[in-house]
Design an enzyme around this catalytic site. Structure first.
Site, PDB file in Angstrom:
ATOM      1  NE  ARG A  78      -3.844  -2.244   2.145  1.00 42.63           N
ATOM      2  CZ  ARG A  78      -4.685  -2.694   1.207  1.00 42.63           C
ATOM      3  NH1 ARG A  78      -4.929  -1.935   0.143  1.00 42.63           N
ATOM      4  NH2 ARG A  78      -5.276  -3.862   1.314  1.00 42.63           N
ATOM      5  CB  ILE A  86       3.649   5.779   2.599  1.00 49.42           C
ATOM      6  CG1 ILE A  86       3.847   5.921   4.093  1.00 49.42           C
ATOM      7  CG2 ILE A  86       4.159   7.009   1.869  1.00 49.42           C
ATOM      8  CD1 ILE A  86       5.317   5.922   4.513  1.00 49.42           C
ATOM      9  CG  HIS A  93       6.459   3.018  -8.519  1.00 42.47           C
ATOM     10  ND1 HIS A  93       7.702   3.567  -8.749  1.00 42.47           N
ATOM     11  CD2 HIS A  93       5.604   4.052  -8.390  1.00 42.47           C
ATOM     12  CE1 HIS A  93       7.595   4.884  -8.751  1.00 42.47           C
ATOM     13  NE2 HIS A  93       6.329   5.213  -8.542  1.00 42.47           N
TER      14      HIS A  93
HETATM   15  P1  5GP Z   1       5.790   8.248  -8.088  1.00 34.42           P
HETATM   16  O1  5GP Z   1       5.568   9.693  -7.682  1.00 34.42           O
HETATM   17  O2  5GP Z   1       7.276   7.952  -8.257  1.00 34.42           O
HETATM   18  O3  5GP Z   1       4.975   7.806  -9.270  1.00 34.42           O
HETATM   19  O4  5GP Z   1       5.246   7.374  -6.882  1.00 34.42           O
HETATM   20  C1  5GP Z   1       5.976   7.142  -5.721  1.00 34.42           C
HETATM   21  C2  5GP Z   1       4.982   6.747  -4.665  1.00 34.42           C
HETATM   22  O5  5GP Z   1       5.677   6.146  -3.588  1.00 34.42           O
HETATM   23  C3  5GP Z   1       4.173   7.917  -4.081  1.00 34.42           C
HETATM   24  O6  5GP Z   1       2.782   7.709  -4.317  1.00 34.42           O
HETATM   25  C4  5GP Z   1       4.536   7.889  -2.599  1.00 34.42           C
HETATM   26  O7  5GP Z   1       3.434   8.203  -1.770  1.00 34.42           O
HETATM   27  C5  5GP Z   1       5.017   6.463  -2.392  1.00 34.42           C
HETATM   28  N1  5GP Z   1       5.992   6.291  -1.333  1.00 34.42           N
HETATM   29  C6  5GP Z   1       7.082   7.088  -1.087  1.00 34.42           C
HETATM   30  N2  5GP Z   1       7.775   6.618  -0.050  1.00 34.42           N
HETATM   31  C7  5GP Z   1       7.117   5.500   0.386  1.00 34.42           C
HETATM   32  C8  5GP Z   1       7.379   4.584   1.447  1.00 34.42           C
HETATM   33  O8  5GP Z   1       8.347   4.673   2.204  1.00 34.42           O
HETATM   34  N3  5GP Z   1       6.492   3.549   1.591  1.00 34.42           N
HETATM   35  C9  5GP Z   1       5.393   3.417   0.774  1.00 34.42           C
HETATM   36  N4  5GP Z   1       4.576   2.385   1.013  1.00 34.42           N
HETATM   37  N5  5GP Z   1       5.141   4.278  -0.242  1.00 34.42           N
HETATM   38  C10 5GP Z   1       5.993   5.292  -0.434  1.00 34.42           C
END
Ligand code: 5GP
Ligand code: ZN
Length: 114
Positions: free
Chosen positions: A29, A31, A100
């Site tokens: 999930r 965060i 991701h």
């Molecule tokens: P992006 O912005 O790269 O597409 O998505 C990165 C995602 O990782 C964001 O939605 C952010 O909330 C999530 N995220 C960042 N750090 C952590 C963490 O330590 N644990 C979890 N579960 N999600 C994280």
């Protein structure tokens, strides 16, 4: 020790709420959820982004997509609809450079996204 946040989550060095695992993917999930269901699906292997994994290992990219769909099914999103998002590059909002798939659902999702 890896400096990559998601490699560290895959390795169990940083805790996460894991909802599904396969031999080569982990789903946990987000965060900071942006919808009632917001799960991230990552390959265990480090690839920086969607283009990188598609080029280096297209079969793994396919399994990542299959894992995202399986999470959506497991989370009960199939009937209401859901979105699989792969932000690619800083200009598209990517902040973690370990590919991701975001699986988002549980509320109406607007189009186009912001
Ligand atoms: P992006 O912005 O790269 O597409 O998505 C990165 C995602 O990782 C964001 O939605 C952010 O909330 C999530 N995220 C960042 N750090 C952590 C963490 O330590 N644990 C979890 N579960 N999600 C994280
Ligand atoms: Zn990584």
């Amino acid at each position: 020790m890896s400096e990559c946040l998601f490699c560290r989550i895959v390795a169990g060095e940083i805790p996460a709420d894991v909802v599904r695992e396969t031999d080569d993917t982990v789903a946990f999930r987000d965060i900071d959820p942006k919808a009632p269901v917001h799960v991230l699906v990552v390959p265990r292997a480090h690839h920086a982004d969607a283009g990188s994994v598609a080029a280096a290992d297209p079969a793994l990219a396919g399994r990542l997509l299959a894992a995202a769909a399986a999470v959506a099914e497991q989370e009960g999103l199939t009937d209401g609809g859901y979105r699989i998002v792969l932000n690619t590059g800083t200009g598209a909002g990517q902040t973690v450079f370990h590919v991701h798939a975001h699986v988002l659902g549980g509320r109406p999702l607007l189009w186009p996204p912001g």
